[in-house]
Design a protein around this motif. Structure first.
Motif, PDB file in Angstrom:
ATOM      1  N   THR A   1      89.381  81.880  39.668  1.00 35.68           N
ATOM      2  CA  THR A   1      89.352  80.476  39.267  1.00 35.68           C
ATOM      3  C   THR A   1      87.919  79.945  39.273  1.00 35.68           C
ATOM      4  OG1 THR A   1      89.567  79.535  41.490  1.00 35.68           O
ATOM      5  CG2 THR A   1      91.622  80.125  40.321  1.00 35.68           C
ATOM      6  N   VAL A   2      87.742  78.847  38.570  1.00 32.59           N
ATOM      7  CA  VAL A   2      86.431  78.197  38.506  1.00 32.59           C
ATOM      8  C   VAL A   2      85.945  77.866  39.909  1.00 32.59           C
ATOM      9  CG1 VAL A   2      85.230  76.090  37.786  1.00 32.59           C
ATOM     10  CG2 VAL A   2      86.761  77.283  36.183  1.00 32.59           C
ATOM     11  N   GLU A   3      86.800  77.266  40.717  1.00 30.64           N
ATOM     12  CA  GLU A   3      86.410  76.862  42.069  1.00 30.64           C
ATOM     13  C   GLU A   3      86.044  78.065  42.925  1.00 30.64           C
ATOM     14  OE1 GLU A   3      87.886  73.720  45.484  1.00 30.64           O
ATOM     15  OE2 GLU A   3      89.370  74.608  44.136  1.00 30.64           O
ATOM     16  N   GLN A   4      86.775  79.167  42.778  1.00 28.62           N
ATOM     17  CA  GLN A   4      86.477  80.356  43.560  1.00 28.62           C
ATOM     18  C   GLN A   4      85.099  80.917  43.210  1.00 28.62           C
ATOM     19  OE1 GLN A   4      89.960  82.620  42.441  1.00 28.62           O
ATOM     20  NE2 GLN A   4      90.893  82.406  44.474  1.00 28.62           N
ATOM     21  N   LEU A   5      84.817  80.993  41.913  1.00 34.30           N
ATOM     22  CA  LEU A   5      83.533  81.555  41.502  1.00 34.30           C
ATOM     23  C   LEU A   5      82.380  80.661  41.947  1.00 34.30           C
ATOM     24  CD1 LEU A   5      81.932  83.712  40.051  1.00 34.30           C
ATOM     25  CD2 LEU A   5      82.271  82.452  37.907  1.00 34.30           C
ATOM     26  N   VAL A   6      82.510  79.364  41.747  1.00 31.89           N
ATOM     27  CA  VAL A   6      81.443  78.443  42.141  1.00 31.89           C
ATOM     28  C   VAL A   6      81.229  78.503  43.655  1.00 31.89           C
ATOM     29  CG1 VAL A   6      80.726  76.013  42.203  1.00 31.89           C
ATOM     30  CG2 VAL A   6      81.826  76.943  40.155  1.00 31.89           C
ATOM     31  N   GLY A   7      82.301  78.741  44.394  1.00 34.65           N
ATOM     32  CA  GLY A   7      82.197  78.840  45.847  1.00 34.65           C
ATOM     33  C   GLY A   7      81.298  79.965  46.323  1.00 34.65           C
ATOM     34  N   TYR A   8      81.146  81.009  45.498  1.00 33.81           N
ATOM     35  CA  TYR A   8      80.259  82.111  45.884  1.00 33.81           C
ATOM     36  C   TYR A   8      78.804  81.655  45.987  1.00 33.81           C
ATOM     37  CZ  TYR A   8      84.009  85.523  45.238  1.00 33.81           C
ATOM     38  OH  TYR A   8      85.175  86.237  45.365  1.00 33.81           O
TER      39      TYR A   8
ATOM     40  N   THR B   1      91.590  79.628  35.512  1.00 34.75           N
ATOM     41  CA  THR B   1      90.969  80.945  35.584  1.00 34.75           C
ATOM     42  C   THR B   1      89.905  81.062  34.495  1.00 34.75           C
ATOM     43  OG1 THR B   1      92.640  81.906  34.126  1.00 34.75           O
ATOM     44  CG2 THR B   1      93.045  82.013  36.510  1.00 34.75           C
ATOM     45  N   LEU B   2      88.951  81.978  34.719  1.00 38.45           N
ATOM     46  CA  LEU B   2      87.859  82.141  33.763  1.00 38.45           C
ATOM     47  C   LEU B   2      88.365  82.566  32.392  1.00 38.45           C
ATOM     48  CD1 LEU B   2      85.188  83.947  35.979  1.00 38.45           C
ATOM     49  CD2 LEU B   2      85.486  81.500  35.579  1.00 38.45           C
ATOM     50  N   GLY B   3      89.452  83.305  32.371  1.00 36.51           N
ATOM     51  CA  GLY B   3      90.002  83.775  31.109  1.00 36.51           C
ATOM     52  C   GLY B   3      90.508  82.664  30.208  1.00 36.51           C
ATOM     53  N   ARG B   4      90.729  81.477  30.770  1.00 39.34           N
ATOM     54  CA  ARG B   4      91.233  80.348  29.982  1.00 39.34           C
ATOM     55  C   ARG B   4      90.113  79.474  29.420  1.00 39.34           C
ATOM     56  NH1 ARG B   4      95.291  76.998  33.566  1.00 39.34           N
ATOM     57  NH2 ARG B   4      95.347  75.791  31.624  1.00 39.34           N
ATOM     58  N   LEU B   5      88.879  79.784  29.735  1.00 37.41           N
ATOM     59  CA  LEU B   5      87.768  78.907  29.370  1.00 37.41           C
ATOM     60  C   LEU B   5      87.106  79.328  28.072  1.00 37.41           C
ATOM     61  CD1 LEU B   5      86.004  78.588  32.851  1.00 37.41           C
ATOM     62  CD2 LEU B   5      87.835  77.156  31.910  1.00 37.41           C
ATOM     63  N   SER B   6      86.488  78.343  27.406  1.00 34.25           N
ATOM     64  CA  SER B   6      85.678  78.633  26.228  1.00 34.25           C
ATOM     65  C   SER B   6      84.340  79.213  26.671  1.00 34.25           C
ATOM     66  CB  SER B   6      85.435  77.349  25.427  1.00 34.25           C
ATOM     67  OG  SER B   6      84.604  76.455  26.171  1.00 34.25           O
TER      68      SER B   6
END
Length: 259
Positions: free
Chosen positions: A91-98, A134-139
């Motif tokens: 998810t966006v939040e998970q990735l940014v959390g890194y 999820t990243l797969g849903r993003l442009s």
């Protein structure tokens, strides 16, 4: 950040950077331009500490970048690479959390300041509504903003961006560059980035470093660097440089320069 006579080569082959010197002004947007193979991305790699120069050094706050411990350096500068990979189900939040890892101890749980930093990064990049996606849903443009948000979550004073508009159509290119300019103006972030588009460099930069064959040809204010003479020397093309009341400074290519 000061770049002092940097020489770099891959596996002791021909030098990619040949005595490069320059300055990244604090609180400004500096853009590195030049043709393919001129050493732009390599220079950014040395600036970020990912590549070690054979001679010379890059200094940040009075200390050579390569002398910082990784965690210490990650609190001072963040990097957004040209190409980035992550699992599509993240998810966006998970990735940014890194982006908060440099600020945590091993196995430490998330703290309030970590959550605040992630929330701030998502707000800056206008991704609050996408935090659970999820990243797969993003442009493509949204994914690039997520990687920028990850870098912002590190809460560093310096951002290094390697061709951040690559693979984006013109709408998302301008959206991202407007965001970069806003981060600089509103939050005082120092930003150094590599761009290919001269008109974007003119419009969104405080200063420009022009490179060719691993050397700095010219650096200074955009209007001092993007000139007919310098574009002929760096790119081998004839251009017309002008200014418009609405569009600001611009450059129009006219053709290949005669040798």
């Amino acid at each position: 950040m000061d770049i002092n006579r940097v020489i770099f080569s891959h596996d002791n082959k021909a030098d990619v950077l040949r005595g490069v010197s320059g300055h990244i002004a604090e609180g400004a947007v500096t853009t590195i331009i030049g043709p393919n193979g001129s050493g732009k991305s390599t220079l950014l790699g040395v600036m970020s500490g990912h590549l070690a120069p054979r001679e010379g050094e890059v200094q940040l706050r009075g200390q050579a970048v390569h002398r910082y411990k990784p965690k210490e350096l990650a609190k001072l500068l963040a990097v957004v690479h040209q190409s980035n990979e992550a699992p599509a189900d993240l998810t966006v939040e998970q990735l940014v959390g890194y982006g908060r890892l440099p600020h945590r101890s091993l196995f430490a749980a998330s703290r309030d300041e970590d959550e605040e930093a992630v929330a701030w990064a998502l707000s800056c990049t206008e991704l609050e509504a996408k935090r659970g996606h999820t990243l797969g849903r993003l442009s493509g443009g949204e994914r690039q903003r997520v990687w920028l948000a990850l870098a912002l979550a590190q809460r560093t004073p310096l951002l290094l961006l390697d061709e951040p508009t690559t693979y984006l159509d013109v709408y998302y290119q301008l959206e991202l560059l407007e965001l970069i300019r806003r981060l600089n103006a509103e939050h005082g972030l120092t930003i150094a980035m590599v761009l290919h588009d001269m008109n974007q460099a003119l419009r969104y930069s405080d200063s420009i470093i022009a490179m060719k064959d691993g050397c700095v040809v010219r650096s200074g204010a955009p209007g001092e660097v993007v000139t007919e003479e310098t574009m002929r020397e760096v790119y081998g093309v004839r251009v017309k440089v002008g200014a418009d009341a609405e569009a600001g400074p611009y450059m129009v290519p006219l053709g290949i320069a005669k040798r």
